[in-house]
Write a protein that holds these residues in place. Structure first.
Motif, PDB file in Angstrom:
ATOM      1  N   GLY A  56       0.821  -1.210   0.000  1.00  0.00           N
ATOM      2  CA  GLY A  56       0.000   0.000   0.000  1.00  0.00           C
ATOM      3  C   GLY A  56       0.850   1.253   0.000  1.00  0.00           C
TER       4      GLY A  56
ATOM      5  N   VAL B 201       2.310   1.830  -3.468  1.00  0.00           N
ATOM      6  CA  VAL B 201       1.384   2.407  -4.440  1.00  0.00           C
ATOM      7  C   VAL B 201       1.095   3.862  -4.102  1.00  0.00           C
ATOM      8  CG1 VAL B 201      -0.889   2.205  -5.486  1.00  0.00           C
ATOM      9  CG2 VAL B 201       0.348   0.166  -4.876  1.00  0.00           C
ATOM     10  N   ALA B 202       0.908   4.139  -2.806  1.00  0.00           N
ATOM     11  CA  ALA B 202       0.617   5.510  -2.405  1.00  0.00           C
ATOM     12  C   ALA B 202       1.764   6.436  -2.788  1.00  0.00           C
ATOM     13  CB  ALA B 202       0.353   5.568  -0.904  1.00  0.00           C
TER      14      ALA B 202
ATOM     15  N   CYS C 227       1.725   7.102  -6.419  1.00  0.00           N
ATOM     16  CA  CYS C 227       0.668   8.054  -6.738  1.00  0.00           C
ATOM     17  C   CYS C 227       1.130   9.479  -6.459  1.00  0.00           C
ATOM     18  CB  CYS C 227      -0.585   7.762  -5.918  1.00  0.00           C
ATOM     19  SG  CYS C 227      -1.478   6.344  -6.517  1.00  0.00           S
TER      20      CYS C 227
ATOM     21  N   VAL D 184      -7.675  -1.291   1.372  1.00  0.00           N
ATOM     22  CA  VAL D 184      -8.080  -0.150   0.557  1.00  0.00           C
ATOM     23  C   VAL D 184      -9.595  -0.133   0.448  1.00  0.00           C
ATOM     24  CG1 VAL D 184      -7.737   1.041  -1.611  1.00  0.00           C
ATOM     25  CG2 VAL D 184      -5.995  -0.484  -0.749  1.00  0.00           C
ATOM     26  N   GLU D 185     -10.184   0.962   0.849  1.00  0.00           N
ATOM     27  CA  GLU D 185     -11.636   1.049   0.763  1.00  0.00           C
ATOM     28  C   GLU D 185     -12.068   1.417  -0.634  1.00  0.00           C
ATOM     29  OE1 GLU D 185     -12.619   3.242   4.632  1.00  0.00           O
ATOM     30  OE2 GLU D 185     -14.368   3.135   3.336  1.00  0.00           O
ATOM     31  N   GLU D 186     -11.490   2.467  -1.135  1.00  0.00           N
ATOM     32  CA  GLU D 186     -11.807   2.893  -2.491  1.00  0.00           C
ATOM     33  C   GLU D 186     -10.605   3.656  -3.039  1.00  0.00           C
ATOM     34  OE1 GLU D 186     -14.372   6.595  -0.618  1.00  0.00           O
ATOM     35  OE2 GLU D 186     -15.331   5.069  -1.839  1.00  0.00           O
TER      36      GLU D 186
ATOM     37  N   PRO E 251      -8.483   6.662  -4.398  1.00  0.00           N
ATOM     38  CA  PRO E 251      -8.564   8.068  -4.029  1.00  0.00           C
ATOM     39  C   PRO E 251      -9.221   8.889  -5.141  1.00  0.00           C
ATOM     40  CG  PRO E 251      -6.298   7.418  -4.485  1.00  0.00           C
ATOM     41  CD  PRO E 251      -7.116   6.178  -4.485  1.00  0.00           C
TER      42      PRO E 251
ATOM     43  N   LEU F 256      -6.560   4.123 -11.914  1.00  0.00           N
ATOM     44  CA  LEU F 256      -5.455   3.400 -11.280  1.00  0.00           C
ATOM     45  C   LEU F 256      -5.789   1.916 -11.141  1.00  0.00           C
ATOM     46  CD1 LEU F 256      -2.779   3.554  -9.573  1.00  0.00           C
ATOM     47  CD2 LEU F 256      -4.236   3.833  -7.595  1.00  0.00           C
TER      48      LEU F 256
ATOM     49  N   TYR G 179      -4.806  -0.778  -8.942  1.00  0.00           N
ATOM     50  CA  TYR G 179      -4.071  -0.867  -7.686  1.00  0.00           C
ATOM     51  C   TYR G 179      -3.134  -2.072  -7.662  1.00  0.00           C
ATOM     52  CZ  TYR G 179      -3.245  -0.896  -2.685  1.00  0.00           C
ATOM     53  OH  TYR G 179      -2.652  -0.878  -1.465  1.00  0.00           O
TER      54      TYR G 179
ATOM     55  N   ASN H 234      -5.594   2.040   5.631  1.00  0.00           N
ATOM     56  CA  ASN H 234      -5.812   2.374   4.225  1.00  0.00           C
ATOM     57  C   ASN H 234      -4.618   3.174   3.700  1.00  0.00           C
ATOM     58  OD1 ASN H 234      -6.660   3.322   1.783  1.00  0.00           O
ATOM     59  ND2 ASN H 234      -8.698   3.922   2.490  1.00  0.00           N
ATOM     60  N   PRO H 235      -3.939   2.666   2.678  1.00  0.00           N
ATOM     61  CA  PRO H 235      -2.738   3.361   2.211  1.00  0.00           C
ATOM     62  C   PRO H 235      -3.009   4.754   1.651  1.00  0.00           C
ATOM     63  CG  PRO H 235      -3.286   1.520   0.770  1.00  0.00           C
ATOM     64  CD  PRO H 235      -4.165   1.412   1.955  1.00  0.00           C
TER      65      PRO H 235
END
Lengths: 181, 139
Positions: free
Chosen positions: A24, A27-28, A31, A116-118, A120, A126, A128, B113-114
């Motif tokens: 995570g 990926v963040a 981004c 991950v909920e959704e 951004p 993206l 993921y 959550n990342p």
């Protein structure tokens, strides 16, 4: 033929949460670094490719898979052995076309995207988990199979399941095929 | 049934605050704000003992005529404050405790959550639904 079937004695496992959080964070960070979703996807794929080309050796050494005789056999090995070994899940396999070179791996649960909920805001394109595509592509390439691997559906984009589409590009070349699988 | 639920960051600014009768929102914000002093007091008063027992639940912070204010503080000094209607006598301490625990778990998911930056306001939909369920929940 595959290598003899003795597993490596030491089989290190790491904490799943640590792994998922690390991915995570990766990926963040990507981004943050790249504005366009396409760039992020591209880099994830590239990283995955590099992982895949190495991982396939580990996979062949550790699993005792035999030579595959058809695309569907390969897909089944990927789904039932490789995914089970590295992610602990077994996606289901479907085949789309009559020439039997387009397959889908359907992941009902995606451990990588667990937290991950959704996606951004403003990142709707993206992928993921594009790293997975790269890994599969790289691994297949190392066993002389060119394939196109993309996400067809993604839970994070509102679909009900996550679907990875794999299209084999060339007919199996008998000569190449003999080398090693 | 909770009427107001708030999550307050370590630096005492709100991460999330929601109350049910939206007309009296300001009143609840004020109540939560006041409660922070009590939280600080409680932490410093029995800080040592709390840390030793890993007891995160602070119990009743203070009662007013119509409401009771409960507090919970995580090890990272994030505070959860819950305002409960005091006419609701059926609500036991244990239930409040489990509600806080649920809230804490939900907050942990948000943190994992990342794409959530720690310190930002919480805008997670899952967290929102969980809070809503706690507000409607008949105890």
């Amino acid at each position: 033929m595959s290598r003899p079937a003795h597993k490596r004695p030491e089989y290190h496992k790491i904490n799943k949460d640590l792994f998922v959080l690390t991915y995570g964070a990766l990926v963040a960070q990507l981004c943050k670094d790249y504005e366009k979703d396409e760039d992020v996807n591209k880099y994830l794929d590239k990283m995955g490719y590099n992982i895949g080309t190495r991982l396939v050796e580990d996979f062949l050494a550790r699993s005792c898979v035999r030579r595959c005789h058809s695309y569907s056999e390969i897909i089944n090995i990927i789904a039932q052995v490789a995914f089970k070994m590295y992610l602990g899940i077994t996606p289901s396999v479907t085949c789309h076309n009559s020439s039997r070179n387009e397959f889908s791996l359907i992941l009902h649960k995606n451990p990588l995207a667990e937290f991950v909920e959704e996606l951004p805001a403003g990142r709707s394109a993206l992928c993921y988990c594009n790293l997975l595509c790269g890994i599969i592509r790289g691994a297949l390439e190392m066993v002389h199979l060119a394939a196109n691997v993309t996400f067809l559906q993604d839970r994070l984009k509102g679909d009900s399941v996550t679907e990875i589409g794999i299209t084999f590009l060339k007919k199996l070349d008998e000569k190449k095929y003999r080398r090693k699988k | 049934m909770a009427v107001c639920i708030a999550v307050i960051a370590k630096e005492n600014y709100p991460l999330y605050i929601r109350s049910t009768p939206t007309e009296s929102e300001l009143k609840f914000h004020y109540m939560v704000h006041t409660s922070l002093d009590v939280v600080d007091e409680k932490i410093s008063a029995m800080g040592k003992a709390l840390v030793d027992q890993r007891e995160l639940y602070l119990g009743l912070l203070y009662p007013t005529e119509d409401y009771k204010v409960y507090g919970y503080v995580t090890n990272s000094k994030v505070k959860f404050v819950m305002v409960v209607d005091s006419s609701n006598t059926a609500l036991r301490d244990n239930e409040i405790r489990s509600m806080f625990r649920k809230l804490h778990n939900s907050y942990t998911d948000v943190m994992c959550n990342p794409f959530y930056n720690p310190g930002d306001r919480i805008q997670s939909r899952a967290f929102d639904t969980m809070v809503t369920s706690m507000m409607i929940q008949v105890c």
